[in-house]
Design an enzyme around this catalytic site. Structure first.
Site, PDB file in Angstrom:
ATOM      1  N   LYS A   1       0.809  -1.274   0.043  1.00  0.00           N
ATOM      2  CA  LYS A   1      -0.046  -0.008   0.096  1.00  0.00           C
ATOM      3  C   LYS A   1       0.953   1.298   0.119  1.00  0.00           C
ATOM      4  CE  LYS A   1      -2.220  -1.061   3.848  1.00  0.00           C
ATOM      5  NZ  LYS A   1      -1.595  -2.131   4.269  1.00  0.00           N
TER       6      LYS A   1
ATOM      7  N   ARG B   1      -9.122   0.871   9.063  1.00  0.00           N
ATOM      8  CA  ARG B   1      -8.845  -0.629   9.525  1.00  0.00           C
ATOM      9  C   ARG B   1      -9.973  -1.138  10.339  1.00  0.00           C
ATOM     10  NH1 ARG B   1      -2.170  -0.826   9.554  1.00  0.00           N
ATOM     11  NH2 ARG B   1      -1.993   1.060   8.387  1.00  0.00           N
TER      12      ARG B   1
ATOM     13  N   ARG C   1      12.033  -5.296   4.519  1.00  0.00           N
ATOM     14  CA  ARG C   1      11.579  -4.048   4.410  1.00  0.00           C
ATOM     15  C   ARG C   1      12.457  -2.958   5.296  1.00  0.00           C
ATOM     16  NH1 ARG C   1       5.320  -1.829   4.847  1.00  0.00           N
ATOM     17  NH2 ARG C   1       5.687  -2.691   7.102  1.00  0.00           N
TER      18      ARG C   1
ATOM     19  N   ARG D   1      11.608  -1.151  10.671  1.00  0.00           N
ATOM     20  CA  ARG D   1      10.843  -0.586  11.535  1.00  0.00           C
ATOM     21  C   ARG D   1      10.561  -1.643  12.726  1.00  0.00           C
ATOM     22  NH1 ARG D   1       5.198   0.643   8.122  1.00  0.00           N
ATOM     23  NH2 ARG D   1       4.123  -0.313  10.079  1.00  0.00           N
TER      24      ARG D   1
ATOM     25  N   ARG E   1       0.016  -7.921  13.889  1.00  0.00           N
ATOM     26  CA  ARG E   1      -0.424  -7.210  12.988  1.00  0.00           C
ATOM     27  C   ARG E   1      -1.379  -7.941  11.995  1.00  0.00           C
ATOM     28  NH1 ARG E   1       4.374  -4.529  10.611  1.00  0.00           N
ATOM     29  NH2 ARG E   1       3.168  -3.428   9.357  1.00  0.00           N
TER      30      ARG E   1
HETATM   31  P1  AMP Z   1       1.303   1.341   8.682  1.00  0.00           P
HETATM   32  O1  AMP Z   1       2.362   2.202   8.386  1.00  0.00           O
HETATM   33  O2  AMP Z   1       0.197   1.671   7.789  1.00  0.00           O
HETATM   34  O3  AMP Z   1       1.836  -0.273   8.666  1.00  0.00           O
HETATM   35  O4  AMP Z   1       0.885   1.509  10.323  1.00  0.00           O
HETATM   36  C1  AMP Z   1       1.686   1.389  11.304  1.00  0.00           C
HETATM   37  C2  AMP Z   1       0.875   1.059  12.688  1.00  0.00           C
HETATM   38  O5  AMP Z   1       0.033   2.300  12.961  1.00  0.00           O
HETATM   39  C3  AMP Z   1      -0.301   0.198  12.554  1.00  0.00           C
HETATM   40  O6  AMP Z   1       0.293  -1.312  12.828  1.00  0.00           O
HETATM   41  C4  AMP Z   1      -1.056   0.537  13.814  1.00  0.00           C
HETATM   42  O7  AMP Z   1      -0.469   0.386  15.119  1.00  0.00           O
HETATM   43  C5  AMP Z   1      -0.904   1.901  13.372  1.00  0.00           C
HETATM   44  N1  AMP Z   1      -2.025   2.463  12.583  1.00  0.00           N
HETATM   45  C6  AMP Z   1      -2.081   3.151  11.330  1.00  0.00           C
HETATM   46  N2  AMP Z   1      -2.890   3.377  10.777  1.00  0.00           N
HETATM   47  C7  AMP Z   1      -4.140   2.938  11.612  1.00  0.00           C
HETATM   48  C8  AMP Z   1      -5.287   2.784  11.527  1.00  0.00           C
HETATM   49  N3  AMP Z   1      -6.355   3.291  10.389  1.00  0.00           N
HETATM   50  N4  AMP Z   1      -6.189   2.364  12.629  1.00  0.00           N
HETATM   51  C9  AMP Z   1      -5.589   1.829  13.695  1.00  0.00           C
HETATM   52  N5  AMP Z   1      -4.258   1.875  13.890  1.00  0.00           N
HETATM   53  C10 AMP Z   1      -3.566   2.402  12.816  1.00  0.00           C
END
Ligand code: AMP
Length: 225
Positions: A13, A88, A127, A158, A169
Site C-alpha cells: 500500500k 482498519r 523492508r 521498523r 498485525r
Molecule cells: P502502517 O504504517 O500503515 O503499517 O501502520 C503502522 C501502525 O500504525 C499500525 O500497525 C497501527 O498500530 C497504527 N495505525 C496506522 N493506521 C491505523 C488505523 N487506521 N487504525 C488503527 N491503527 C493504525
C-alpha cells in the site's frame, strides 16, 4: 478522486500509494506515517499511540478519526486524496464516510491489495523505511542514507516489522480490517467485485503480486475503467 488503499501489512500500500500519487498528482494520507512522525516528535498523540504501534495493535478509532478529520480539511487535500491504511475497522469506515460527506465529497474507489501470506512475510522481512520521509524500501540496508532528493533521512528497520509484531498485525488485519472489505462491498451492492456501491464507491481487487511497476500499471488501468 478519493481513493482508499486496503490490504494486509506488506501488501504494498505504501509503495503503490506513493507511485499512484505521483502519477495522478494527488497527495497521500497515510495514518501510519502521521503516527510515526508524532512518535518521533514526542507529541501527545505520539505518546498515546506508541505502545499500540510497537506491539502491532491498532491504535484506538478516536485517534484515527481525529487525524482523518484534521487532514481532510487541509486545503491541499481538496482536489482528492489517496488514503493509505487509513481505515482498519468498520467504525473508521463509517467515520471516513461521514467526514467526506461533511465536506461534500465521497470515496470514489477502494483498492483491495491481494497477496499471499508467504509474499507478505517475505516483503516485511526485507523492508526498511526512511525515518524522516517514511518512504519504504526493499533490499536497502538499515543505516544507509535515504536516496530521495533533498530528504537526508536515515533508512531504518521498523520495530513492528519484527516477527512478534508482524503476527499481531496479521491477526489485527484478519479480525478487524478484513470485515471492512465486506462492509464496502455490501453497502447497497450485490453486483460483484468492481461495481459501485450505494455511495458511488467502486471496490476494486488488485493482484498485488509481481514487480512494483506492473502492480502500479494494474492499478492505473483499473482506475481508468
Ligand atoms: P502502517 O504504517 O500503515 O503499517 O501502520 C503502522 C501502525 O500504525 C499500525 O500497525 C497501527 O498500530 C497504527 N495505525 C496506522 N493506521 C491505523 C488505523 N487506521 N487504525 C488503527 N491503527 C493504525
Amino acid at each position: 478522486m478519493n481513493i482508499l488503499l486496503l490490504g494486509p501489512p506488506g501488501a504494498g500500500k505504501g509503495t503503490q500509494g506513493e507511485r499512484i500519487s505521483d502519477r495522478l498528482g494527488i497527495p497521500v494520507l497515510a495514518t501510519g506515517n502521521v503516527l510515526r512522525n508524532a512518535v518521533r516528535n514526542g507529541t501527545e498523540q505520539g505518546r498515546a499511540a506508541k505502545s499500540y504501534m510497537d506491539r502491532g495493535d491498532l491504535v484506538p478509532d478516536a485517534v484515527i478519526l481525529g487525524i482523518i478529520k484534521e487532514v481532510l480539511a487541509q486545503p491541499d487535500m481538496k482536489g482528492g486524496v489517496i488514503l493509505d491504511g487509513v481505515v482498519r475497522t468498520v467504525a473508521q469506515a463509517e467515520g471516513l464516510n461521514s467526514a467526506l460527506s461533511d465536506l461534500g465529497r465521497h470515496l470514489d474507489a477502494v483498492l483491495l491489495f491481494e497477496v499471499t501470506d508467504e509474499d507478505l512475510i517475505r516483503r516485511l522481512g526485507g523492508r526498511t523505511v526512511c525515518e524522516l520521509c517514511q518512504t519504504p524500501y526493499t533490499g536497502k540496508d538499515a543505516g544507509s542514507a535515504c536516496p530521495k532528493p533533498g530528504c537526508g533521512g536515515k533508512v531504518v528497520r521498523r520495530m513492528d516489522d519484527e516477527p512478534d509484531a508482524i503476527t499481531t498485525r496479521m491477526k489485527a488485519y484478519r479480525a478487524q480490517t478484513a470485515p471492512v472489505v465486506d462492509w464496502y462491498r455490501d453497502q447497497g451492492s450485490k453486483a460483484g467485485r468492481s461495481a459501485s456501491n450505494a455511495n458511488g464507491t467502486r471496490v476494486i481487487a488488485i493482484d498485488a503480486a509481481g514487480a512494483v511497476e506492473e502492480v502500479t500499471q494494474r492499478v492505473l488501468r483499473r482506475l481508468e475503467e
